[in-house]
Each structure stands twice: as C-alpha cells, then as structure tokens.
Design an enzyme around this catalytic site. Structure first.
Site, mmCIF file in Angstrom:
data_model
loop_
_atom_site.group_PDB
_atom_site.id
_atom_site.type_symbol
_atom_site.label_atom_id
_atom_site.label_comp_id
_atom_site.label_asym_id
_atom_site.label_seq_id
_atom_site.Cartn_x
_atom_site.Cartn_y
_atom_site.Cartn_z
ATOM 1 N N ASN A 87 -3.119 -26.288 28.229
ATOM 2 C CA ASN A 87 -3.757 -26.901 27.068
ATOM 3 C C ASN A 87 -5.070 -27.538 27.507
ATOM 4 O OD1 ASN A 87 -3.875 -27.952 24.305
ATOM 5 N ND2 ASN A 87 -3.497 -29.949 25.222
ATOM 6 N N MET A 130 -2.241 -27.255 16.678
ATOM 7 C CA MET A 130 -1.972 -28.573 16.118
ATOM 8 C C MET A 130 -0.496 -28.823 15.813
ATOM 9 S SD MET A 130 -4.967 -29.574 16.389
ATOM 10 C CE MET A 130 -4.817 -31.207 15.665
ATOM 11 N N HIS A 172 -7.681 -30.722 26.509
ATOM 12 C CA HIS A 172 -7.807 -31.960 25.738
ATOM 13 C C HIS A 172 -9.239 -32.477 25.882
ATOM 14 C CE1 HIS A 172 -6.431 -35.569 23.723
ATOM 15 N NE2 HIS A 172 -7.112 -36.273 24.620
ATOM 16 N N GLY A 224 -10.761 -21.462 16.645
ATOM 17 C CA GLY A 224 -10.600 -20.647 17.840
ATOM 18 C C GLY A 224 -11.824 -20.540 18.727
ATOM 19 N N THR A 225 -12.599 -21.611 18.840
ATOM 20 C CA THR A 225 -13.793 -21.557 19.692
ATOM 21 C C THR A 225 -13.421 -21.443 21.173
ATOM 22 O OG1 THR A 225 -13.918 -23.984 19.654
ATOM 23 C CG2 THR A 225 -15.283 -22.780 18.063
ATOM 24 N N ASN A 226 -12.377 -22.133 21.585
ATOM 25 C CA ASN A 226 -11.938 -21.995 22.978
ATOM 26 C C ASN A 226 -11.358 -20.610 23.224
ATOM 27 O OD1 ASN A 226 -12.349 -24.370 24.725
ATOM 28 N ND2 ASN A 226 -11.247 -25.459 23.115
#
Length: 207
Positions: free
Chosen positions: A108, A91, A110, A12-14
């Site tokens: 999202n 994921m 990427h 969960g860094t983002n």
C-alpha cells in the site's frame, strides 16, 4: 514473471504510474493480470481498459459480511495466480482473511511519512489537511506492506516532499503524488520483482 493484482476505488493515478513503469521496461519480469475496483464508477477501470488489462468490480455491499467479501477477493486473485497485491487508492478496509491469504505480498502507499499522519481516519485530503494544520515543513509518501493494523506494516520505501507556505491540501496532494508516490511505488514493486526485499521482524531490508 511476477503477476500483479491491483485494488482500486478511484481515479487510479498510482495504478497508471505502475503501468507506465512496466511498459517502459523500468519494472521487468512483471505483469498486471487484473484490476479490481470497489466502485463501478472508478476511472481506474477505464485506465485498465486502455491498456488491455482485465478490470472487474467487486463491491463490499453485495456481500452479507466482510469475510464473504474478502473470500471473493481472494478467490478472484488466486484464480489469476496473483503473486503481489497492490492497493492503489483502495478505500475499503481489508481484514485478516485477505491479509493472511497474501501475507507479506500486499503493498500500500500512504501520502505521508509514516508514522506521521497515518492510521485510522487518515486518508485522502485528510492527511494533507492534518500536515498543513500541524505546520510541518516536510511531508512525503510511504510504501509499506499491509498488516492487520492500519498503516503499521513493514516500511519498504519513503520519499520526502517539502511544503511551501502557500500550499493548500489540494496542491500538496498533487505535489506528493508527482514527487513521491509515482516514483517510489514503482520502485518498491521493482525491488519485489527482483527478489531484493527481505522482511525481518517488522522491518524491510534490501538483499
């Protein structure tokens, strides 16, 4: 007030970068109302707890098929009146039922400059391994809206990151997160919260 729901599978860094941007006031008039993890072991759940954000686990394997799983996700987010869904390292492949429920409201990120190194099979370290194997000198990250085709939705923001000769997949992954992902994901949400995003065909324009 923009109500945000987050989908995660790992650290969960983002998610943390988005939380920090809201708490600092960079993203105004927005609140994360729930975080859904595909795994009970995801550290993102601890991050949510630390910020008094609801964290729940909804696992695909607990449902008979994909549509029932997606229905459970939709029902959860709709019960929280979620306006925008953020996929922050999720994921699990999401299908048409969920996408249609939140059409043009699922973001999202990427870890490459789409259309390079994206699509089915490109995730996590595999993206950075492919970039290094190809020998490209620039990579980066892309924030886009989610559609039925993997990594093919309207692009909101991109940011380039230069590759050094001594980079490894792990060092490049960290570099892309710090220099690109943690900056453009909050920025994209800020634009959405301020009503400055317009989708025309398969392109995003700023109002």
């Amino acid at each position: 007030m923009l109500k945000i729901g987050v989908l995660v599978s790992g650290g969960g860094t983002n998610f943390q970068a988005i939380v920090d941007s809201i708490e600092s006031g960079y993203i105004e008039n927005a609140k994360i109302v729930t975080l859904v993890s595909s795994s009970p072991k995801a550290y993102a759940l601890e991050r949510a707890k630390n910020h008094n954000i609801e964290g729940v686990v909804i696992r695909k394997k607990d449902f008979e098929n994909s549509e029932l799983y997606e229905k459970a996700l939709v029902e959860h987010f709709e019960s929280r009146e979620v306006d925008l869904v953020i996929m922050a390292g999720f994921m699990v492949v999401i299908g048409p039922y969920f996408i249609n429920a939140f059409r043009n409201r699922i973001m999202n990120i990427h870890p490459s400059l789409i259309p390079s190194f994206c699509g089915n099979g490109y995730y996590g370290l595999k993206v950075h391994e492919a970039a290094l194997e190809k020998g490209v000198k620039v990579t980066g990250a892309t924030v886009h809206f989610v559609t039925e085709e993997t990594d093919a939705g309207p692009i909101i923001l991109q940011k380039a990151v230069y590759i050094d000769d001594d980079d490894t997949p792990e060092s490049l992954q960290k570099k892309v997160m710090i220099e690109a992902e943690w900056k453009i994901f909050p920025e994209a949400i800020k634009l959405f919260a301020e009503g400055k995003i317009e989708i025309v065909g398969n392109k995003v324009r700023r109002k």
